[in-house]
Design a protein around this motif. Sequence first.
Motif, mmCIF file in Angstrom:
data_model
loop_
_atom_site.group_PDB
_atom_site.id
_atom_site.type_symbol
_atom_site.label_atom_id
_atom_site.label_comp_id
_atom_site.label_asym_id
_atom_site.label_seq_id
_atom_site.Cartn_x
_atom_site.Cartn_y
_atom_site.Cartn_z
ATOM 1 N N LEU A 89 0.821 -1.217 0.000
ATOM 2 C CA LEU A 89 0.000 0.000 0.000
ATOM 3 C C LEU A 89 0.858 1.271 0.000
ATOM 4 N N HIS A 90 2.155 1.128 0.269
ATOM 5 C CA HIS A 90 3.094 2.256 0.277
ATOM 6 C C HIS A 90 2.645 3.388 1.211
ATOM 7 N N LEU A 91 2.270 3.013 2.437
ATOM 8 C CA LEU A 91 1.853 3.987 3.447
ATOM 9 C C LEU A 91 2.935 4.096 4.513
ATOM 10 N N ASN A 92 3.111 5.305 5.047
ATOM 11 C CA ASN A 92 4.005 5.415 6.196
ATOM 12 C C ASN A 92 3.230 4.950 7.431
ATOM 13 N N GLU A 93 3.903 4.870 8.571
ATOM 14 C CA GLU A 93 3.262 4.324 9.774
ATOM 15 C C GLU A 93 2.047 5.137 10.215
ATOM 16 N N LYS A 94 2.135 6.445 10.110
ATOM 17 C CA LYS A 94 1.011 7.289 10.511
ATOM 18 C C LYS A 94 -0.194 7.062 9.588
ATOM 19 N N GLU A 95 0.061 6.955 8.300
ATOM 20 C CA GLU A 95 -1.018 6.708 7.336
ATOM 21 C C GLU A 95 -1.632 5.324 7.542
ATOM 22 N N LEU A 96 -0.782 4.341 7.823
ATOM 23 C CA LEU A 96 -1.276 2.984 8.064
ATOM 24 C C LEU A 96 -2.141 2.939 9.317
ATOM 25 N N GLU A 97 -1.701 3.602 10.369
ATOM 26 C CA GLU A 97 -2.496 3.654 11.597
ATOM 27 C C GLU A 97 -3.836 4.339 11.337
ATOM 28 N N HIS A 98 -3.828 5.423 10.577
ATOM 29 C CA HIS A 98 -5.071 6.128 10.241
ATOM 30 C C HIS A 98 -6.016 5.205 9.457
ATOM 31 N N LEU A 99 -5.462 4.465 8.513
ATOM 32 C CA LEU A 99 -6.270 3.536 7.727
ATOM 33 C C LEU A 99 -6.934 2.499 8.624
ATOM 34 N N ILE A 100 -6.151 1.902 9.499
ATOM 35 C CA ILE A 100 -6.658 0.799 10.318
ATOM 36 C C ILE A 100 -7.585 1.283 11.427
ATOM 37 N N VAL A 101 -7.178 2.300 12.151
ATOM 38 C CA VAL A 101 -7.952 2.744 13.314
ATOM 39 C C VAL A 101 -9.121 3.637 12.908
ATOM 40 N N ASP A 102 -8.854 4.657 12.119
ATOM 41 C CA ASP A 102 -9.876 5.662 11.823
ATOM 42 C C ASP A 102 -10.810 5.280 10.675
ATOM 43 N N LYS A 103 -10.281 4.587 9.679
ATOM 44 C CA LYS A 103 -11.111 4.239 8.528
ATOM 45 C C LYS A 103 -11.735 2.847 8.653
ATOM 46 N N ALA A 104 -10.909 1.856 9.019
ATOM 47 C CA ALA A 104 -11.422 0.487 9.131
ATOM 48 C C ALA A 104 -12.039 0.210 10.500
ATOM 49 N N HIS A 105 -11.776 1.090 11.465
ATOM 50 C CA HIS A 105 -12.287 0.935 12.834
ATOM 51 C C HIS A 105 -11.857 -0.403 13.447
ATOM 52 N N LEU A 106 -10.559 -0.710 13.282
ATOM 53 C CA LEU A 106 -9.980 -1.927 13.837
ATOM 54 C C LEU A 106 -8.863 -1.547 14.799
ATOM 55 N N TRP A 107 -8.509 -2.478 15.639
ATOM 56 C CA TRP A 107 -7.400 -2.277 16.558
ATOM 57 C C TRP A 107 -6.459 -3.459 16.383
ATOM 58 N N LEU A 108 -5.420 -3.248 15.586
ATOM 59 C CA LEU A 108 -4.403 -4.266 15.374
ATOM 60 C C LEU A 108 -3.134 -3.825 16.098
ATOM 61 N N ASP A 109 -2.183 -4.730 16.207
ATOM 62 C CA ASP A 109 -0.909 -4.394 16.832
ATOM 63 C C ASP A 109 0.093 -4.024 15.751
ATOM 64 N N SER A 110 0.624 -2.825 15.838
ATOM 65 C CA SER A 110 1.579 -2.354 14.849
ATOM 66 C C SER A 110 2.921 -3.060 14.996
ATOM 67 N N GLY A 111 3.446 -3.517 13.883
ATOM 68 C CA GLY A 111 4.769 -4.124 13.891
ATOM 69 C C GLY A 111 5.854 -3.120 14.217
ATOM 70 N N ALA A 112 5.545 -1.826 14.048
ATOM 71 C CA ALA A 112 6.533 -0.777 14.325
ATOM 72 C C ALA A 112 6.971 -0.779 15.789
ATOM 73 N N MET A 113 6.159 -1.351 16.681
ATOM 74 C CA MET A 113 6.547 -1.399 18.092
ATOM 75 C C MET A 113 7.792 -2.265 18.299
ATOM 76 N N PHE A 114 8.131 -3.061 17.281
ATOM 77 C CA PHE A 114 9.307 -3.918 17.369
ATOM 78 C C PHE A 114 10.517 -3.311 16.669
ATOM 79 N N GLY A 115 10.364 -2.069 16.221
ATOM 80 C CA GLY A 115 11.473 -1.379 15.582
ATOM 81 C C GLY A 115 11.231 -1.168 14.097
ATOM 82 N N PRO A 116 12.182 -0.549 13.422
ATOM 83 C CA PRO A 116 12.021 -0.202 12.005
ATOM 84 C C PRO A 116 11.709 -1.397 11.093
ATOM 85 N N ASP A 117 12.244 -2.576 11.414
ATOM 86 C CA ASP A 117 11.977 -3.748 10.573
ATOM 87 C C ASP A 117 10.520 -4.193 10.647
ATOM 88 N N GLY A 118 9.808 -3.763 11.674
ATOM 89 C CA GLY A 118 8.401 -4.130 11.818
ATOM 90 C C GLY A 118 7.437 -3.184 11.122
#
Length: 146
Positions: A89-118
């Motif tokens: 999807l070529h989204l940065n982390e902020k855009e991905l979070e917006h997609l998942i939380v604000d648009k899809a209304h889901l709560w997933l765990d971001s891989g970014a919490m594990f560092g840049p490789d996530g």
Amino acid sequence: ELRKKLLKEIAAAGYSQVGLMGLVACQAAYEEGAEWLAQLKAYLEENRKFVKAYLEEHLPVELLPQIAKTLCERHLSIGADGWLDFKALHLNEKELEHLIVDKAHLWLDSGAMFGPDGEGFERINIACPRATVEKALKQLEAAIRG
């Protein structure tokens, strides 16, 4: 003072003392739960197959092969989660979070919490009824398509 610090850390981590009912339930699960556990594993594997097929058919998101499990899952060999690769999807982390939380209304765990490789990955819990998994995937699809 040291005990107070320890108790504060325990509370912050979400741990608490085990009650009698919890101990009895745990014992019952280990002694009499083999059939239920086998059924659960089969159900979760079917949920995993459903997610993989749905994503392949509807979305540019990939379900990664299961290569790591949490401590509890590793002990019981349960695959209750899956890692989704959103990099297409070529989204940065902020855009991905917006997609998942604000648009899809889901709560997933971001891989970014594990560092840049996530970054670009999200963890989804599939240990729920199939209808719940399907609803979540449809919400995700609508958010991506919208």
